[in-house]
Design an enzyme around this catalytic site. Structure first.
Site, PDB file in Angstrom:
ATOM      1  N   GLU A   1     -36.275 -13.880  -1.763  1.00  0.00           N
ATOM      2  CA  GLU A   1     -34.814 -13.868  -1.703  1.00  0.00           C
ATOM      3  C   GLU A   1     -34.216 -14.696  -2.846  1.00  0.00           C
ATOM      4  O   GLU A   1     -34.849 -15.616  -3.359  1.00  0.00           O
ATOM      5  CB  GLU A   1     -34.358 -14.403  -0.337  1.00  0.00           C
TER       6      GLU A   1
ATOM      7  N   SER B   1     -32.189  -5.951  -2.162  1.00  0.00           N
ATOM      8  CA  SER B   1     -32.824  -5.660  -0.877  1.00  0.00           C
ATOM      9  C   SER B   1     -33.153  -4.168  -0.786  1.00  0.00           C
ATOM     10  O   SER B   1     -33.911  -3.667  -1.614  1.00  0.00           O
ATOM     11  CB  SER B   1     -31.912  -6.143   0.263  1.00  0.00           C
TER      12      SER B   1
ATOM     13  N   HIS C   1     -37.234  -9.608   0.272  1.00  0.00           N
ATOM     14  CA  HIS C   1     -37.281 -10.657   1.311  1.00  0.00           C
ATOM     15  C   HIS C   1     -38.747 -11.049   1.523  1.00  0.00           C
ATOM     16  O   HIS C   1     -39.197 -11.255   2.654  1.00  0.00           O
ATOM     17  CB  HIS C   1     -36.695 -10.160   2.642  1.00  0.00           C
TER      18      HIS C   1
END
Lengths: 302, 302
Positions: free
Chosen positions: A216, A147, A189
């Site tokens: 993801e 992330s 994401h």
């Protein structure tokens, strides 16, 4: 269409990079499996040396860094790492503290957690901690980021931005990242948060960049020859602006939609590869097996 | 990368189409301005002949067809059409009724409202109404569709599907449309509903198609030479699969993400053009003015 052969080979295709012995760089799109087979995290431990690995965790990006550190500490230990250490880099002072920094040079794997990449860089940027991380990577230490961590390992990072698929000039903002790799611009994401617009907007600023949108529970590994491999459940979107022949970003207003001619994109899933130096996907001799196919039959599951 | 010159010119670039005198086809991404300057709807009236225009409205796609018909009837009248008629095509029987169909041949503009494109085609498909619409268009009548109407004017339409930006095999379903244009596959409410995934999935089925994603309050006009022009507030995403060199859609499971190499895309905004025959955007000699720039200064606003 713009055709310029040298553009597609602007890095040295022979792999004579300035730091030929770098470790593997792994960028994860966030929300990787932490309770099932943990294929991506398991692979990171393997890259770091498996049962010989010495892994250091950097949770600076997170607001709940103690909890996040503990979660990964437990997972990497369960996955068989020889040593797992939490680097307590929570302020710029910490990032200059030799006692805290010392384990970086001893690590075979560095793991940057999620959180906020701008928080991460405001604390690490320009400190000895950042220098140590770069040196370790160039000396062969594998580095993974998930992330925010995935965005931050690049030279140029997406600092923050808006979701949406229509590219508009002011929908994203650049900031300098850790600088482990120069050409990629990574967003994460990607599918879950509808982030195509801001990735295309980023590339419109300078088509030198190769945009990488990570879903993801999906990651890329980049080896020292700049070959990228996909691992995980979702897909990886690669946007290449090399052939871009028209682009009006420099003259439109902040919230106006962009006009762009001739961008190229690729979608890659588990087992597929992309040659970053040649900016070209690799056509597999035989199609890769789907993600986790046959895993449980082989008795490898939890 | 796949390089095959003939592919990029698979239609006749000289414009010698089988029906050289077709009217202009306008496809609108839905939610077009109905109360402000109504630039897109105003343009449709102009294409249909302005104060000489005879416009017929087809609201078959809508569940509230009477209300929707009234709204457009009022707008086109206010915008100066000479005659506005509502075609009451609400059942397959209606679509065979000569009294209801007669005004189609008299029209200079046909307008298909939004709603559900599958409802529209289940009622119109294979009836004399559909034949009349095609004949009118080929004889020079301009045809516009908004939202469901925009999808349905094509030979191949997106019948229904899921939102999301990660392309997966079963996220969209084809159905035959009205057949006014063969090569385009149109999706609407594109940015607002995050529909890139299903447009790319559609093209993966057959890269012959040219995918067109229309934002809301944004339209394309396609003239008889197959030159496309953009009008409106948002952007138009064009996806071209001609150079696609790898694509695994035929062998993956329904909900698996796709792997695709080498798709090309373009983003066009107000005033930009795209040559459908050559599958190529037109680089403007001077950049077009932004949408509605100077409109009020010229005293043309409401």
């Amino acid at each position: 269409m713009l055709q310029c052969a040298s553009m597609t080979l602007s890095n040295d295709p022979a792999g004579n990079e300035p730091f030929p012995n770098t470790g593997t760089l792994m960028m994860i799109g966030g929300a990787e499996d932490k309770v099932g087979n943990r294929t991506i995290l398991r692979r990171f431990v393997e890259l770091a040396g498996g049962d010989q690995s010495r892994i250091a965790i950097i949770a600076t990006a997170s607001e709940i860094y103690e909890i996040v550190s503990q979660i990964y500490e437990r997972i990497f230990t369960e996955l068989g790492a020889a040593d797992v250490h939490v680097l307590k880099l929570y302020s710029r002072e910490d990032c200059c503290d030799e006692n805290i920094l010392a384990p970086i040079s001893e690590s075979s794997g560095l793991f940057l957690t999620g959180g906020n990449q701008l928080k991460l860089m405001t604390i690490l940027g320009g400190t000895p901690a950042a220098t140590r991380i770069r040196r370790a990577y160039r000396a062969g230490c594998s580095v993974a980021g998930t992330s925010a961590g995935a965005s931050a390992v690049c030279q140029h990072m997406m600092a923050y931005g808006m979701s949406g698929i229509t590219p508009r000039k002011a929908m994203m903002h650049f900031a300098p990242g850790l600088g482990l790799i120069n050409r990629l611009l990574v967003d994460q994401h990607f599918g879950a948060r509808g982030r195509t617009g801001r990735l295309v907007t980023a590339l419109a600023h300078n088509p030198y960049l190769l945009g990488v949108g990570l879903d993801e529970d999906t990651a890329i590994e980049v080896d020292s020859k700049r070959m990228m491999s996909v691992i995980g459940r979702g897909s990886v979107t690669i946007v290449d602006g090399t052939e871009m022949s028209y682009n009006d970003i420099y003259r439109i207003s902040d919230h106006a939609p962009l006009s762009i001619h001739n961008m190229r994109f690729h979608l890659l899933t588990h087992g597929y590869q992309f040659d970053i130096n040649r900016r070209s996907p690799v056509v597999p001799a035989t199609p890769p097996l789907p993600f986790e196919a046959g895993l449980y039959a082989e008795g490898e599951g939890i």
